[in-house]
Scaffold this motif. Structure first.
Motif, PDB file in Angstrom:
ATOM      1  N   GLN A  13      33.622 -32.886 -10.447  1.00 48.07           N
ATOM      2  CA  GLN A  13      32.841 -33.415 -11.184  1.00 48.07           C
ATOM      3  C   GLN A  13      33.901 -33.917 -12.541  1.00 48.07           C
ATOM      4  OE1 GLN A  13      29.458 -31.147 -12.622  1.00 48.07           O
ATOM      5  NE2 GLN A  13      28.409 -31.708 -10.810  1.00 48.07           N
ATOM      6  N   PRO A  14      33.236 -35.091 -13.112  1.00 55.31           N
ATOM      7  CA  PRO A  14      34.176 -35.641 -14.186  1.00 55.31           C
ATOM      8  C   PRO A  14      34.397 -34.338 -15.147  1.00 55.31           C
ATOM      9  CG  PRO A  14      32.539 -36.992 -13.653  1.00 55.31           C
ATOM     10  CD  PRO A  14      32.182 -36.004 -12.882  1.00 55.31           C
ATOM     11  N   GLY A  15      35.377 -34.309 -15.869  1.00 51.54           N
ATOM     12  CA  GLY A  15      35.749 -33.311 -16.906  1.00 51.54           C
ATOM     13  C   GLY A  15      36.078 -31.935 -16.132  1.00 51.54           C
ATOM     14  N   GLY A  16      36.305 -31.998 -14.951  1.00 49.90           N
ATOM     15  CA  GLY A  16      36.561 -30.673 -14.327  1.00 49.90           C
ATOM     16  C   GLY A  16      37.988 -30.740 -13.891  1.00 49.90           C
ATOM     17  N   SER A  17      38.404 -29.728 -13.093  1.00 49.13           N
ATOM     18  CA  SER A  17      39.809 -29.570 -13.008  1.00 49.13           C
ATOM     19  C   SER A  17      40.175 -29.429 -11.490  1.00 49.13           C
ATOM     20  CB  SER A  17      40.416 -28.263 -13.631  1.00 49.13           C
ATOM     21  OG  SER A  17      40.569 -28.434 -15.064  1.00 49.13           O
ATOM     22  N   ARG A  67      46.792 -34.816 -19.858  1.00 54.21           N
ATOM     23  CA  ARG A  67      45.758 -34.333 -18.867  1.00 54.21           C
ATOM     24  C   ARG A  67      46.418 -33.507 -17.776  1.00 54.21           C
ATOM     25  NH1 ARG A  67      42.442 -37.477 -16.541  1.00 54.21           N
ATOM     26  NH2 ARG A  67      43.580 -39.387 -16.405  1.00 54.21           N
ATOM     27  N   ASP A  84      43.418 -31.569 -15.393  1.00 55.82           N
ATOM     28  CA  ASP A  84      42.496 -31.322 -16.284  1.00 55.82           C
ATOM     29  C   ASP A  84      41.682 -32.531 -16.737  1.00 55.82           C
ATOM     30  OD1 ASP A  84      44.563 -28.836 -17.291  1.00 55.82           O
ATOM     31  OD2 ASP A  84      43.026 -28.680 -15.992  1.00 55.82           O
ATOM     32  N   ARG A  85      40.639 -32.313 -17.184  1.00 54.24           N
ATOM     33  CA  ARG A  85      39.641 -33.303 -17.775  1.00 54.24           C
ATOM     34  C   ARG A  85      39.694 -34.463 -16.978  1.00 54.24           C
ATOM     35  NH1 ARG A  85      42.850 -31.674 -21.722  1.00 54.24           N
ATOM     36  NH2 ARG A  85      44.028 -33.664 -22.284  1.00 54.24           N
ATOM     37  N   LYS A  87      38.753 -37.733 -14.600  1.00 56.44           N
ATOM     38  CA  LYS A  87      37.861 -39.021 -14.920  1.00 56.44           C
ATOM     39  C   LYS A  87      37.567 -39.536 -13.506  1.00 56.44           C
ATOM     40  CE  LYS A  87      40.122 -39.665 -19.282  1.00 56.44           C
ATOM     41  NZ  LYS A  87      40.915 -40.638 -20.201  1.00 56.44           N
ATOM     42  N   SER A 123      30.118 -37.585 -10.208  1.00 55.35           N
ATOM     43  CA  SER A 123      29.090 -36.506 -10.465  1.00 55.35           C
ATOM     44  C   SER A 123      28.154 -36.565  -9.335  1.00 55.35           C
ATOM     45  CB  SER A 123      28.516 -36.923 -11.820  1.00 55.35           C
ATOM     46  OG  SER A 123      28.149 -38.418 -11.853  1.00 55.35           O
TER      47      SER A 123
END
Length: 123
Positions: A13-17, A67, A84-85, A87, A123
């Motif tokens: 998901q967006p924001g995930g790693s 990132r 990370d983070r 997009k 997402s």
């Protein structure tokens, strides 16, 4: 013969790693440079990050600094890319590649390539 095998891709998901790994074999010199490239559908392949196998010097594409983190483990013969983070625009097939000597993002100078691993940020 140098061989590279990527792993660790997937859906996030967006924001995930995600952490990608590149298992390397066949190196006969400490002067190899290992890079991560990515290619999104309809876009050109772009360099993400690269690292010197011998001394661990790392370099990042300007747009990704902060990132993504590249590292290598000489004992395990792996190069990792911690992302990370994430997009949605990070969605692409990620490749690791190797060339002798040059820290550069010109794909044409890389002699060895892995098969790629898909990263999808959605997402």
């Amino acid at each position: 013969q140098v061989q590279l095998v990527e792993s660790g891709g997937g859906l996030v998901q967006p924001g995930g790693s995600l952490r990608l790994s590149c298992a390397a074999s066949g190196f006969t010199s400490g002067y190899y440079v290992i890079a991560w490239f990515r290619q999104a559908p309809g876009k050109e392949r772009e360099g993400v990050s690269c690292i010197s196998w011998g001394d661990g010097r790392a370099h990042y594409a300007d747009s990704l600094k902060g990132r993504f983190t590249i590292s290598r483990d000489n004992a395990k013969n792996t190069v990792s890319l911690q992302m990370d983070r994430l997009k949605p625009e990070d969605t692409a097939v990620y490749y690791c590649a190797a060339n002798l000597y040059y820290i550069d993002y010109d794909a044409d100078i890389y002699d060895y390539w892995g098969q790629g691993t898909q990263v999808t940020v959605s997402s």
